[in-house]
Design an enzyme around this catalytic site. Structure first.
Site, short mmCIF file in Angstrom:
data_model
loop_
_atom_site.label_atom_id
_atom_site.label_comp_id
_atom_site.label_asym_id
_atom_site.label_seq_id
_atom_site.Cartn_x
_atom_site.Cartn_y
_atom_site.Cartn_z
N GLU A 48 0.53 -1.40 -0.38
CA GLU A 48 -0.51 -0.12 0.21
C GLU A 48 0.83 1.53 -0.21
O GLU A 48 1.90 1.08 0.61
CB GLU A 48 -1.06 0.10 1.28
CG GLU A 48 -2.08 -1.43 1.16
CD GLU A 48 -3.03 -1.13 2.51
OE1 GLU A 48 -2.95 0.15 3.12
OE2 GLU A 48 -3.79 -2.09 2.22
N GLY A 76 5.33 -0.39 2.65
CA GLY A 76 5.52 -1.49 1.83
C GLY A 76 6.38 -2.87 2.39
O GLY A 76 5.94 -3.84 2.24
N GLU A 122 9.44 -7.46 -4.26
CA GLU A 122 9.25 -8.65 -3.24
C GLU A 122 10.39 -8.34 -2.68
O GLU A 122 11.31 -9.60 -1.95
CB GLU A 122 9.32 -9.56 -3.88
CG GLU A 122 8.39 -9.48 -5.44
CD GLU A 122 7.74 -10.78 -6.41
OE1 GLU A 122 8.39 -12.24 -5.65
OE2 GLU A 122 7.71 -10.78 -6.82
C1 LIG Z 1 7.79 -2.28 -10.62
C2 LIG Z 1 7.79 -2.47 -9.38
C3 LIG Z 1 6.22 -3.19 -9.64
C4 LIG Z 1 6.23 -4.36 -7.83
N1 LIG Z 1 4.90 -4.81 -7.76
C5 LIG Z 1 3.93 -5.11 -6.79
C6 LIG Z 1 3.55 -5.60 -7.06
O1 LIG Z 1 2.86 -6.54 -8.55
N2 LIG Z 1 2.43 -5.95 -5.89
C7 LIG Z 1 2.78 -5.56 -4.51
O2 LIG Z 1 2.30 -6.30 -3.70
N3 LIG Z 1 4.10 -5.06 -4.68
C8 LIG Z 1 4.79 -4.49 -5.49
N4 LIG Z 1 5.86 -3.68 -5.89
C9 LIG Z 1 6.00 -3.46 -4.22
C10 LIG Z 1 7.65 -3.24 -3.23
O3 LIG Z 1 7.85 -5.01 -3.12
C11 LIG Z 1 8.09 -2.82 -2.42
O4 LIG Z 1 7.77 -1.14 -3.25
C12 LIG Z 1 8.63 -3.19 -2.05
O5 LIG Z 1 8.23 -4.38 -1.36
C13 LIG Z 1 9.46 -1.50 -1.04
O6 LIG Z 1 8.25 -0.79 -0.32
P1 LIG Z 1 8.67 0.41 0.26
O7 LIG Z 1 8.86 1.23 -1.96
O8 LIG Z 1 7.25 0.74 0.84
O9 LIG Z 1 9.63 0.88 -0.10
P2 LIG Z 1 10.26 1.34 2.29
O10 LIG Z 1 9.43 -0.19 2.81
O11 LIG Z 1 9.49 2.53 1.81
O12 LIG Z 1 11.59 1.49 2.61
C14 LIG Z 1 12.46 2.24 1.76
C15 LIG Z 1 13.56 2.60 2.23
O13 LIG Z 1 14.01 2.14 3.48
C16 LIG Z 1 14.21 0.99 4.31
N5 LIG Z 1 13.65 0.11 5.04
C17 LIG Z 1 12.83 0.10 5.37
N6 LIG Z 1 12.24 -0.68 6.71
C18 LIG Z 1 13.76 -1.08 6.94
C19 LIG Z 1 13.95 -2.00 8.49
N7 LIG Z 1 13.05 -2.11 8.80
N8 LIG Z 1 15.56 -2.15 8.25
C20 LIG Z 1 16.47 -1.19 7.19
N9 LIG Z 1 15.67 -0.62 6.66
C21 LIG Z 1 14.55 -0.47 5.85
C22 LIG Z 1 14.16 0.35 2.77
O14 LIG Z 1 14.66 -1.08 2.80
C23 LIG Z 1 13.68 1.54 1.68
O15 LIG Z 1 15.41 0.88 1.25
C24 LIG Z 1 6.35 -3.45 -6.68
C25 LIG Z 1 6.77 -2.40 -6.81
C26 LIG Z 1 7.79 -2.07 -8.23
C27 LIG Z 1 8.96 -0.60 -7.63
#
Ligand SMILES: Cc1cc2nc3c(=O)[nH]c(=O)nc-3n(C[C@H](O)[C@H](O)[C@H](O)COP(=O)(O)OP(=O)(O)OC[C@H]3O[C@@H](n4cnc5c(N)ncnc54)[C@H](O)[C@@H]3O)c2cc1C
Length: 381
Positions: free
Chosen positions: A127, A131, A363
Site C-alpha cells: 500500500e 511497503g 518483493e
Molecule cells: C515495478 C514495481 C513492481 C511492483 N509490483 C508489486 C506487486 O505486484 N505487488 C505488490 O504487492 N507490490 C509490488 N511492488 C511493491 C514493492 O514490493 C515495494 O516497493 C517494496 O516492497 C518496498 O516498499 P516501499 O516501496 O514502500 O519502500 P519502503 O518500505 O518505504 O522502504 C524505503 C527504504 O527504507 C528501507 N527500510 C524499510 N524498512 C526497513 C528496515 N526495517 N530496516 C532497514 N531498512 C528498511 C527499505 O529497504 C528502503 O530502502 C512493486 C514495486 C515496483 C517498483
C-alpha cells in the site's frame, strides 16, 4: 545436487531463446519508450506454457518444477527485464497464491485461465503507506451478510490495469495482528474495484505498474483464499517462492548485460586493439561471470529445497539479495565497458542498468532480505 541442465531445461532454454529473439528483442525499445504492456505477447507465451510453468498439468499448466522456472525467467530476462518481471509476477504471485492456498473449486476456476494467459493475474500486498512493513496495511474487508465489503487501495501493483483477476491481501482484524489479514480473489469488472494510473518508471517500463482501488467493493465470502486471518502468513510463503522469481530475473538481466558487454568489448578498438585485450576491461567481465555463477548456484539451492517442499526462507532471501545486487553491478559495469555509447539508448547496456535496479527493491528490498536472513541466522535456522 546435479548442476548440469537436464533435458527439459535444455529444451526450454532453446524454445524460450528462439521465442525471445523473434517476438521480444525487435520490440524492446519501442515498448520501453512508450511504456507499452504488450498483452498479446503474453497470450503467445501462454500458448507455449510459459504463463503456468509451475501449475500442475491437470489445471492446464506445464507442471514443471523450480529449475525449469528459473530457466524460463532467466532466458526471457536476458532479452528484456520488463517482460521477465511480468512473467514472474503472473506465475509466482497471483497464480502461485491460488495454486498454494486455493480450494479445489477456485483452482479449477482460475488456474487454467491463468496458465493459458487467457487471464492475466495481479497480486496486491503493498500500500502507499506500507511497503516493507506490509503487515501494517490499512485496506479493510468487513463482513456484511454473506459478502465482504472492501475499502482502501494498493500501490505499485504489477498488472493492476490489464489484470483480469487479482489476489489481494487486506485487513479483516486488528492492526498489528499477523492473523488479522485475509487474501481474496477479485475479478476485473467487480463493482467498486478499479486500476489506477500507470506509474512512469526508471526501468521495467513495459511491465505495467499501477494502483488498485476499492470503493465499497463487495465480494462473496467464497472468494476468500484459505482461512480468514491467514492472508499475511500465506503471503510470506508466496514471497519465499517469489524470491526465486526475482533472483532469476536478476540473473537473466545480469547475463544479458555480460553477453552484450563481452560482444562489444571484442568489437570496439582503442589504442589499436579490441578493448577486451585490456585487463581493466577483461577483469570486469571475469568478475561479472563469477558473481553470476554464484547467483545461479544460490538460486539452484533455494529451488532444490522448494522442489522438495523444504523450508527455504533463508536460502531464497540469500539468492534474491545476492543475485539482485550482482545484476545492478553487472548493469553498471556493462555501461562502463560500452563507454559513452553505453550512456545512449542506441546500445542495450543502459536498459539492463535501469531494469536491474528494480530487483533490489521489488518483493522485499535488499535491506529486508538481510533482515530475513539475519533473523534466520540468529534463530539457528
Ligand atoms: C515495478 C514495481 C513492481 C511492483 N509490483 C508489486 C506487486 O505486484 N505487488 C505488490 O504487492 N507490490 C509490488 N511492488 C511493491 C514493492 O514490493 C515495494 O516497493 C517494496 O516492497 C518496498 O516498499 P516501499 O516501496 O514502500 O519502500 P519502503 O518500505 O518505504 O522502504 C524505503 C527504504 O527504507 C528501507 N527500510 C524499510 N524498512 C526497513 C528496515 N526495517 N530496516 C532497514 N531498512 C528498511 C527499505 O529497504 C528502503 O530502502 C512493486 C514495486 C515496483 C517498483
Amino acid at each position: 545436487m546435479d548442476f548440469e541442465k537436464n533435458e527439459n531445461q535444455l529444451m526450454i532454454t532453446q524454445m524460450v531463446r528462439d521465442f525471445a529473439e523473434k517476438e521480444i528483442r525487435p520490440n524492446i525499445m519501442k515498448w520501453d519508450e512508450s511504456q507499452e504492456f504488450p498483452v498479446d505477447l503474453f497470450k503467445k507465451m501462454g500458448e507455449l506454457g510459459l504463463m503456468g510453468v509451475l501449475v500442475p498439468t491437470e489445471y492446464g499448466g506445464s507442471g514443471f518444477g523450480y529449475f525449469e522456472y528459473i530457466t524460463v525467467v532467466e532466458e526471457i530476462s536476458k532479452v528484456c527485464g520488463s517482460i521477465g518481471l511480468s512473467v514472474a509476477a503472473h506465475n509466482s504471485l497471483c497464480t502461485g497464491h491460488i495454486m498454494q492456498f486455493g480450494n479445489e473449486e477456485q483452482k479449477q476456476k482460475y488456474l487454467p485461465k491463468l496458465a493459458s494467459a487467457e487471464w492475466i493475474g495481479a497480486w496486491g500486498l503493498t500500500e502507499q503507506g506500507t511497503g516493507s512493513d506490509a503487515g501494517g496495511m490499512s485496506t479493510t474487508a468487513v463482513l456484511d451478510g454473506k459478502d465482504y465489503v472492501i475499502n482502501g487501495s494498493k500501490n505499485f501493483i504489477t498488472h493492476a490495469i490489464s489484470g483480469d483477476v487479482a489476489v489481494v491481501i487486506v485487513r479483516t482484524g486488528e492492526k498489528g495482528d499477523s492473523h488479522g489479514m485475509t487474501a481474496f480473489i477479485i475479478e476485473k469488472g467487480t463493482p467498486g474495484f478499479s486500476g489506477g494510473k500507470k506509474e512512469d518508471k526508471l526501468g521495467m517500463r513495459a511491465s505495467e505498474t499501477a494502483g488498485l482501488f476499492f470503493d465499497n467493493c463487495r465480494v462473496p465470502a467464497s472468494n476468500v483464499l484459505g482461512k480468514v486471518g491467514d492472508g499475511f502468513v500465506q503471503s510470506m510463503k508466496v514471497l519465499d517462492g517469489g524470491r526465486i522469481s526475482i533472483g532469476s530475473l536478476a540473473l537473466g538481466i545480469g547475463r544479458g548485460a555480460l553477453e552484450a558487454a563481452t560482444k562489444y568489448s571484442k568489437e570496439r578498438e582503442q589504442f589499436g586493439k579490441p578493448i577486451s585485450q585490456f585487463q581493466g576491461v577483461s577483469f570486469k567481465l571475469a568478475d561479472m561471470a563469477t558473481e553470476l555463477l554464484a547467483s545461479e548456484l544460490l538460486l539452484y539451492q533455494a529451488a532444490d529445497r522448494k522442489n522438495k517442499g523444504q523450508k527455504m526462507t533463508k536460502e531464497g532471501a540469500m539468492a534474491k539479495l545476492f543475485a539482485s545486487e550482482v545484476a545492478v553491478r553487472c548493469g553498471n559495469e556493462a555501461v562502463q565497458i560500452f563507454g559513452g555509447y553505453g550512456y545512449t539508448k542506441e546500445f542495450p547496456a543502459e536498459k539492463f542498468y535501469r531494469d536491474a535496479k528494480l530487483c533490489t527493491i521489488g518483493e522485499g528490498t535488499s535491506e529486508i532480505q538481510k533482515l530475513v536472513i539475519s533473523r534466520e541466522v540468529l534463530t539457528g535456522n
